[in-house]
Design an enzyme around this catalytic site. Structure first.
Site, PDB file in Angstrom:
ATOM      1  N   HIS A  57      19.826   2.714   7.714  1.00 36.05           N
ATOM      2  CA  HIS A  57      19.656   3.921   6.907  1.00 36.05           C
ATOM      3  C   HIS A  57      20.556   5.000   7.498  1.00 36.05           C
ATOM      4  O   HIS A  57      20.281   5.489   8.595  1.00 36.05           O
ATOM      5  CB  HIS A  57      18.194   4.360   6.904  1.00 36.05           C
ATOM      6  CG  HIS A  57      17.286   3.329   6.303  1.00 36.05           C
ATOM      7  ND1 HIS A  57      17.018   3.275   4.958  1.00 36.05           N
ATOM      8  CD2 HIS A  57      16.615   2.287   6.860  1.00 36.05           C
ATOM      9  CE1 HIS A  57      16.207   2.251   4.699  1.00 36.05           C
ATOM     10  NE2 HIS A  57      15.956   1.631   5.841  1.00 36.05           N
ATOM     11  N   LEU A  58      21.632   5.349   6.773  1.00 35.39           N
ATOM     12  CA  LEU A  58      22.552   6.373   7.274  1.00 35.39           C
ATOM     13  C   LEU A  58      22.205   7.754   6.714  1.00 35.39           C
ATOM     14  O   LEU A  58      22.806   8.753   7.087  1.00 35.39           O
ATOM     15  CB  LEU A  58      24.000   5.993   6.955  1.00 35.39           C
ATOM     16  CG  LEU A  58      24.497   4.699   7.626  1.00 35.39           C
ATOM     17  CD1 LEU A  58      25.939   4.398   7.219  1.00 35.39           C
ATOM     18  CD2 LEU A  58      24.384   4.765   9.137  1.00 35.39           C
ATOM     19  N   ARG A  59      21.211   7.780   5.785  1.00 41.42           N
ATOM     20  CA  ARG A  59      20.584   9.035   5.323  1.00 41.42           C
ATOM     21  C   ARG A  59      21.463   9.959   4.490  1.00 41.42           C
ATOM     22  O   ARG A  59      21.013  11.049   4.111  1.00 41.42           O
ATOM     23  CB  ARG A  59      20.009   9.832   6.501  1.00 41.42           C
ATOM     24  CG  ARG A  59      19.002   9.084   7.360  1.00 41.42           C
ATOM     25  CD  ARG A  59      17.834   8.570   6.578  1.00 41.42           C
ATOM     26  NE  ARG A  59      16.740   8.110   7.454  1.00 41.42           N
ATOM     27  CZ  ARG A  59      15.783   7.287   7.068  1.00 41.42           C
ATOM     28  NH1 ARG A  59      15.772   6.828   5.824  1.00 41.42           N
ATOM     29  NH2 ARG A  59      14.827   6.922   7.889  1.00 41.42           N
ATOM     30  N   ASP A  83      15.012  -0.815  -1.197  1.00 42.12           N
ATOM     31  CA  ASP A  83      14.388  -0.715   0.129  1.00 42.12           C
ATOM     32  C   ASP A  83      13.661   0.613   0.309  1.00 42.12           C
ATOM     33  O   ASP A  83      14.142   1.663  -0.101  1.00 42.12           O
ATOM     34  CB  ASP A  83      15.427  -0.871   1.229  1.00 42.12           C
ATOM     35  CG  ASP A  83      14.765  -0.958   2.601  1.00 42.12           C
ATOM     36  OD1 ASP A  83      13.811  -1.736   2.729  1.00 42.12           O
ATOM     37  OD2 ASP A  83      15.179  -0.233   3.511  1.00 42.12           O
ATOM     38  N   HIS A  86      12.397  -5.444   0.080  1.00 39.37           N
ATOM     39  CA  HIS A  86      11.425  -4.814   0.982  1.00 39.37           C
ATOM     40  C   HIS A  86      10.059  -5.259   0.463  1.00 39.37           C
ATOM     41  O   HIS A  86       9.594  -4.774  -0.570  1.00 39.37           O
ATOM     42  CB  HIS A  86      11.609  -3.292   0.919  1.00 39.37           C
ATOM     43  CG  HIS A  86      10.525  -2.486   1.574  1.00 39.37           C
ATOM     44  ND1 HIS A  86      10.754  -1.716   2.685  1.00 39.37           N
ATOM     45  CD2 HIS A  86       9.226  -2.322   1.271  1.00 39.37           C
ATOM     46  CE1 HIS A  86       9.621  -1.109   3.039  1.00 39.37           C
ATOM     47  NE2 HIS A  86       8.686  -1.451   2.193  1.00 39.37           N
ATOM     48  N   ASP A  88      17.144  -2.322  10.864  1.00 38.04           N
ATOM     49  CA  ASP A  88      16.357  -1.387  10.058  1.00 38.04           C
ATOM     50  C   ASP A  88      16.385   0.009  10.702  1.00 38.04           C
ATOM     51  O   ASP A  88      15.384   0.728  10.718  1.00 38.04           O
ATOM     52  CB  ASP A  88      14.912  -1.868   9.861  1.00 38.04           C
ATOM     53  CG  ASP A  88      14.203  -1.123   8.729  1.00 38.04           C
ATOM     54  OD1 ASP A  88      14.858  -0.352   7.997  1.00 38.04           O
ATOM     55  OD2 ASP A  88      12.965  -1.290   8.591  1.00 38.04           O
ATOM     56  N   HIS A 126      14.718   9.686  12.006  1.00 33.33           N
ATOM     57  CA  HIS A 126      13.977  10.843  11.475  1.00 33.33           C
ATOM     58  C   HIS A 126      14.134  11.995  12.466  1.00 33.33           C
ATOM     59  O   HIS A 126      14.460  11.774  13.632  1.00 33.33           O
ATOM     60  CB  HIS A 126      12.492  10.508  11.304  1.00 33.33           C
ATOM     61  CG  HIS A 126      12.234   9.486  10.251  1.00 33.33           C
ATOM     62  ND1 HIS A 126      12.381   9.729   8.905  1.00 33.33           N
ATOM     63  CD2 HIS A 126      11.824   8.189  10.346  1.00 33.33           C
ATOM     64  CE1 HIS A 126      12.082   8.643   8.214  1.00 33.33           C
ATOM     65  NE2 HIS A 126      11.754   7.687   9.059  1.00 33.33           N
ATOM     66  N   GLY A 134       9.495   4.463  10.631  1.00 29.73           N
ATOM     67  CA  GLY A 134      10.870   4.120  10.984  1.00 29.73           C
ATOM     68  C   GLY A 134      11.234   4.435  12.421  1.00 29.73           C
ATOM     69  O   GLY A 134      10.721   5.393  13.012  1.00 29.73           O
TER      70      GLY A 134
HETATM   71 ZN   LIG Z   1      12.483  -1.651   4.127  1.00 29.62          ZN
END
Ligand SMILES: [Zn+2]
Length: 436
Positions: free
Chosen positions: A59-61, A149, A176, A302, A306, A321
């Site tokens: 997750h690069l957000r 996801d 997911h 994954d 945050h 996460g």
């Molecule tokens: Zn996931």
């Protein structure tokens, strides 16, 4: 023309051979007998060289959540962890569900230049699980897979149609797996620790029932299903069973599932809160067994950064996460290779060739002519995890203060060095200079 780089006395990840690896103009070249004075040389003292690691699930957000992470910081962390390519999830703000956003993510990755960024596009518009996103256009824009996801595709008919439309693109749908009814408002694994802490649990079956469903839908449609971040023993059984039935189903798991159990939550430690949650010791053992017997196709982190603010909320309210890019290799070496579950070559394969196969990427090797995407690491060097020194914006790791073995020394992408450890020094060839 880019200068010649020589890695002397490296150990080949697969053959164990000691050799000199040469890179010029972005590709691996045969090691020259007399490198010119313009060459740079790293004396590797036996460090292992392998193709660059590939993470099929990060997750690069960006767009939209740059307080948590940016493509710049996330890919910088990837390079520090030995990765040369990462596939990033579309649960951003807005959701990556149009060709324009796929293109934007890819370009931003290129601009950052730390590693290859492979966008994963949403399955449904806005990841709402209702209307299909334009899968064909997303594939043509460069998406490497589709995924909602963060959310499961709850409606089986929607997933059926998604698999039917994804099939001609050849790309997998990354699932997911989580039954929303069974998950309800659970915040950690349903078990003794949740009871002790008075927290609502998520049963393992919330994951495995959906794995079974999607395996059956892969059979019905001929589409490709990739099961993300598996955590529960029955989910590994579902994947094993799908392979026995010769279905187009693959699956991944993450380091925290083979290292930790729900006991890591301790006294409401939000840095051990992720989704799917850390599970029981039996699940952890089942995870390792599924890695060892070849059921698990590849690894992923994954990586889910945050802000400290978000993670300092009460356990039930904090987001799910943890970050993973900068600890993945060391957790693999320390907890799978050192105890003898896997030989080094297989462990590395699960981070390199295996995710490339799942995502249909061009293979990368150390043979002359191959694109020079590689990592050099010392498998024995111990270091202590200090989240303050991470390159990711996220500090949310359950491994802070842990002593791990396996240190990334150099990461190289297309012949360009994207990360070096502090102690790494390149030198000029000495002996050749006086030879004229
Ligand atoms: Zn996931």
């Amino acid at each position: 023309m880019s200068a010649l780089t020589l890695f002397r006395n490296v150990t080949h990840w697969r053959t164990g051979e000691r050799l000199t690896l040469a890179v010029e103009d972005g590709v691996v070249v045969p090691a020259p007998k007399h490198p010119g004075a313009h060459a740079r040389v790293f004396e590797a003292r036996g460090a292992v060289v392998a193709p660059g690691l590939v993470d099929p699930h990060v997750h690069l957000r960006e767009p939209g959540q740059s307080a948590k992470e940016t493509i710049e910081t996330g890919t910088r962390a990837a390079a520090a962890g030995g990765f040369t390519a990462v596939a990033c999830m579309p649960n951003t703000d807005p959701v990556v569900d149009t060709a324009a956003w796929v293109e934007w993510v890819r370009r931003r990755g290129e601009a950052a230049g730390h590693c290859e960024v492979l966008p994963i596009a949403a399955v449904t518009v806005g990841q709402r699980g209702e209307r299909l996103a334009p899968l064909d256009a997303l594939a043509r824009a460069g998406a490497v897979a589709f995924s909602d996801d963060g959310h499961p595709v709850t409606n089986a008919a929607v997933m059926r149609h998604a698999l039917e439309y994804a099939r001609p693109t050849g790309l997998p749908i990354i699932c997911h797996e989580e039954d929303p009814g069974l998950k309800a408002d659970g915040v950690m694994h349903e078990g003794f620790t949740a009871t002790r802490l008075g927290l609502r649990g998520i049963p393992g079956a919330a994951e495995s029932v959906m794995c079974r469903r999607d395996a059956d839908l892969a059979e019905l449609t001929g589409g490709r299903v990739h099961l993300a971040h598996l955590s529960h023993s029955a989910s590994f059984d579902a994947l094993r069973d799908a392979k026995r039935r010769s279905l187009a189903v693959t699956g991944e798991t993450c380091p925290h599932y083979w290292v930790l159990t729900d006991e890591a939550v301790g006294d409401y430690d939000t840095s051990a809160k992720m989704n799917p949650p850390l599970r029981s010791e039996a699940d952890r053992e089942a995870c390792i067994a599924a890695i060892v017997d070849g059921t698990v196709d590849c690894f992923s982190t994954d990586h889910a950064p945050h802000t400290a603010d978000e993670k300092s909320r009460p356990f039930s309210e904090a987001p799910f996460g943890i970050v993973g890019l900068e600890t993945a290799l060391a957790l693999t070496l320390t907890y799978l290779v050192e105890p003898g579950h896997l030989v080094l070559a297989r462990a590395i394969e699960l981070w390199t060739e295996a995710p490339r196969r799942v995502l249909g990427l061009t293979p990368v090797s150390l043979e002359p002519g191959s694109q020079a995407d590689l990592v050099l690491f010392d498998p024995k060097e111990a270091w202590v995890v200090d989240p303050e020194s991470f390159h990711t914006k996220g500090r949310n790791t359950p491994f802070a203060g842990w002593r791990l073995r396996g240190k990334v020394l150099v990461t190289m992408r297309e012949g360009r060095i994207t990360h070096t450890a502090d102690e790494v020094v390149f030198e000029r060839p000495v002996a050749e200079e006086s030879a004229r």
